[in-house]
Design a protein around this motif. Structure first.
Motif, PDB file in Angstrom:
ATOM      1  N   SER A   1       0.834  -1.203   0.000  1.00 54.21           N
ATOM      2  CA  SER A   1       0.000   0.000   0.000  1.00 54.21           C
ATOM      3  C   SER A   1       0.871   1.256   0.000  1.00 54.21           C
ATOM      4  N   GLN A   2       1.918   1.264   0.810  1.00 55.21           N
ATOM      5  CA  GLN A   2       2.808   2.422   0.870  1.00 55.21           C
ATOM      6  C   GLN A   2       3.545   2.606  -0.458  1.00 55.21           C
TER       7      GLN A   2
ATOM      8  N   ARG B   1      -3.576   4.984  -9.213  1.00 53.63           N
ATOM      9  CA  ARG B   1      -4.627   5.293  -8.237  1.00 53.63           C
ATOM     10  C   ARG B   1      -5.532   4.071  -8.014  1.00 53.63           C
ATOM     11  N   ARG B   2      -5.877   3.369  -9.090  1.00 52.33           N
ATOM     12  CA  ARG B   2      -6.700   2.157  -8.951  1.00 52.33           C
ATOM     13  C   ARG B   2      -5.955   1.097  -8.142  1.00 52.33           C
TER      14      ARG B   2
ATOM     15  N   TYR C   1      -5.279  -1.871  -2.964  1.00 53.12           N
ATOM     16  CA  TYR C   1      -4.518  -2.242  -1.769  1.00 53.12           C
ATOM     17  C   TYR C   1      -5.169  -1.697  -0.502  1.00 53.12           C
ATOM     18  N   GLU C   2      -5.669  -0.466  -0.571  1.00 48.55           N
ATOM     19  CA  GLU C   2      -6.317   0.113   0.608  1.00 48.55           C
ATOM     20  C   GLU C   2      -7.597  -0.642   0.955  1.00 48.55           C
ATOM     21  N   THR C   3      -8.342  -1.054  -0.058  1.00 50.31           N
ATOM     22  CA  THR C   3      -9.556  -1.843   0.172  1.00 50.31           C
ATOM     23  C   THR C   3      -9.200  -3.176   0.814  1.00 50.31           C
TER      24      THR C   3
ATOM     25  N   ARG D   1     -10.201  -4.522   4.530  1.00 53.10           N
ATOM     26  CA  ARG D   1     -10.856  -5.820   4.731  1.00 53.10           C
ATOM     27  C   ARG D   1     -10.088  -6.642   5.761  1.00 53.10           C
ATOM     28  N   ILE D   2      -8.775  -6.626   5.672  1.00 56.45           N
ATOM     29  CA  ILE D   2      -7.952  -7.371   6.639  1.00 56.45           C
ATOM     30  C   ILE D   2      -8.145  -6.795   8.036  1.00 56.45           C
TER      31      ILE D   2
END
Length: 153
Positions: A11-12, A105-106, A111-113, A117-118
């Protein structure tokens, strides 16, 4: 929690790439605007010099004056065509930069989604562990209470 480390790193990395793509897109946008402004300026020069030539011809220009204007206008036309190509190239670069930014961006959103969820799954699992521990503690207290009640009698 170890499962969060890789997704956090991904994500980073995606955030860094998205930020880089956004900076590049801004630079491409500036280059595109600059190229468009230069083209517009050259077209304005072309119109102005054409008006001057028409005025000069109406006043009775010499052949040398007419030839000078024609050569200058031809050189200006070549410059305009060159700038049109540069403007088209800048527009294409801007389009590619926009697509890259959207792609980055997608990826970041994905990754943020996944990270969200995690986190939710971990929170639910932690809630279940806490509830189980609370239930076990209550059961032990109830057992201890029944054992004490049996001792008192």
């Amino acid at each position: 929690m170890p499962s969060q480390l890789p997704i956090g790193t991904l994500s980073q990395l995606a955030r860094t790439r998205t930020d880089e793509a956004a900076r590049k897109l801004a630079a491409l946008r500036d280059a595109n605007l600059s190229a468009a402004r230069k083209l517009e300026l050259l077209l304005q020069y072309r119109q102005e010099y054409t008006r001057q030539l028409q005025s000069l011809l109406a006043q009775g220009a010499t052949t040398a004056q007419w030839r000078n204007y024609q050569e200058f206008l031809q050189a200006l036309d070549a410059g305009i065509e060159h700038q049109r190509a540069a403007a088209a190239q800048a527009e294409a670069g801007l389009d590619r930069g926009r697509l890259d930014w959207q792609h980055q961006r997608r990826r970041l959103n994905a990754y943020e989604t996944l990270a969200d969820r995690i986190r939710r799954q971990d929170a639910v699992a932690q809630g279940r562990r806490d509830q189980r521990a609370s239930d076990e503690q209550a059961a032990r207290m109830a057992q201890a209470g029944i054992a004490r009640a049996g001792e008192i009698r």
